[in-house]
Scaffold this motif. Structure first.
Motif, short mmCIF file in Angstrom:
data_model
loop_
_atom_site.label_atom_id
_atom_site.label_comp_id
_atom_site.label_asym_id
_atom_site.label_seq_id
_atom_site.Cartn_x
_atom_site.Cartn_y
_atom_site.Cartn_z
N ALA A 111 20.33 23.12 92.65
CA ALA A 111 19.39 22.78 91.58
C ALA A 111 18.64 21.48 91.89
N ILE A 112 19.39 20.48 92.32
CA ILE A 112 18.79 19.17 92.60
C ILE A 112 17.85 19.26 93.80
N ARG A 113 18.31 19.86 94.86
CA ARG A 113 17.49 19.96 96.07
C ARG A 113 16.24 20.80 95.83
N ALA A 114 16.38 21.90 95.09
CA ALA A 114 15.24 22.77 94.81
C ALA A 114 14.23 22.07 93.89
N TRP A 115 14.71 21.22 92.99
CA TRP A 115 13.79 20.50 92.11
C TRP A 115 12.89 19.58 92.92
N ASN A 116 13.45 19.05 94.00
CA ASN A 116 12.69 18.14 94.86
C ASN A 116 11.89 18.88 95.92
N GLY A 117 12.48 19.89 96.53
CA GLY A 117 11.85 20.53 97.68
C GLY A 117 11.38 21.95 97.46
N GLY A 118 11.46 22.43 96.22
CA GLY A 118 11.07 23.81 95.94
C GLY A 118 12.21 24.78 96.24
N VAL A 119 12.04 26.01 95.82
CA VAL A 119 13.13 26.98 95.96
C VAL A 119 13.49 27.26 97.41
N ASN A 120 12.58 27.02 98.33
CA ASN A 120 12.87 27.19 99.76
C ASN A 120 13.05 25.85 100.45
N TYR A 121 13.71 24.92 99.76
CA TYR A 121 13.89 23.55 100.27
C TYR A 121 14.63 23.52 101.60
N ARG A 122 14.46 22.41 102.31
CA ARG A 122 15.23 22.13 103.53
C ARG A 122 16.20 21.01 103.20
N VAL A 123 17.44 21.21 103.55
CA VAL A 123 18.49 20.24 103.22
C VAL A 123 18.14 18.85 103.72
N LYS A 124 17.72 18.76 104.98
CA LYS A 124 17.44 17.45 105.58
C LYS A 124 16.35 16.70 104.81
N SER A 125 15.32 17.40 104.38
CA SER A 125 14.20 16.73 103.71
C SER A 125 14.51 16.38 102.26
N THR A 126 15.61 16.89 101.71
CA THR A 126 15.96 16.58 100.32
C THR A 126 17.19 15.70 100.20
#
Length: 138
Positions: A111-126
């Motif tokens: 939830a946190i990572r997707a809020w920042n990086g979108g639903v297709n977020y990259r772990v490293k960038s978030t």
């Protein structure tokens, strides 16, 4: 003695099945996560603007459009406007709607990572954002 054990187990099962909510998100308390995101995104300022992102949760037009697409698919007449991003209550509703659609298992990290990086977020960038939100939750 056996009877009391069986009675206790049956009572536990009955209680379990009578308290199960109708949806996974209904049972999960997202409030601490949303409050931490609000703190990190805007320090609680519902009038905050940063580029195309607005409000306490810094919602962008793409997220509003996605929420409306989800609502339409669910045959709901409700729709969000760009102005709704300035309402903390409606922003939280949008967050919960997104979680109910993309995060059915109520994974806080996702939830946190997707809020920042979108639903297709990259772990490293978030990573930085994720750590900030976790720190705000403590």
């Amino acid at each position: 003695m056996k009877f009391n054990f069986v009675k206790s187990v049956l009572l536990s099962v009955v209680l379990l099945f009578t308290t199960v909510p109708t949806s996974a998100n209904e049972a999960f308390d997202w409030e601490p996560v949303m409050d931490a995101i609000i703190h990190v995104e805007s320090e609680g300022n519902p009038k905050a603007v940063n580029g195309l992102s607005c409000g306490a949760m810094q919602i962008n037009p793409i997220l509003v459009k996605d929420c409306n697409k989800i609502l339409k698919a669910r045959n709901s007449k409700k729709r969000y406007t760009l102005k709704d991003r300035f309402s903390v209550e409606k922003s939280k509703e949008m967050f919960l709607l997104i979680q109910s659609h993309y995060n059915k298992d109520n994974n806080v990290e996702k939830a946190i990572r997707a809020w920042n990086g979108g639903v297709n977020y990259r772990v490293k960038s978030t990573n930085r954002y994720y750590k900030k939100v976790l720190a705000a939750m403590k």
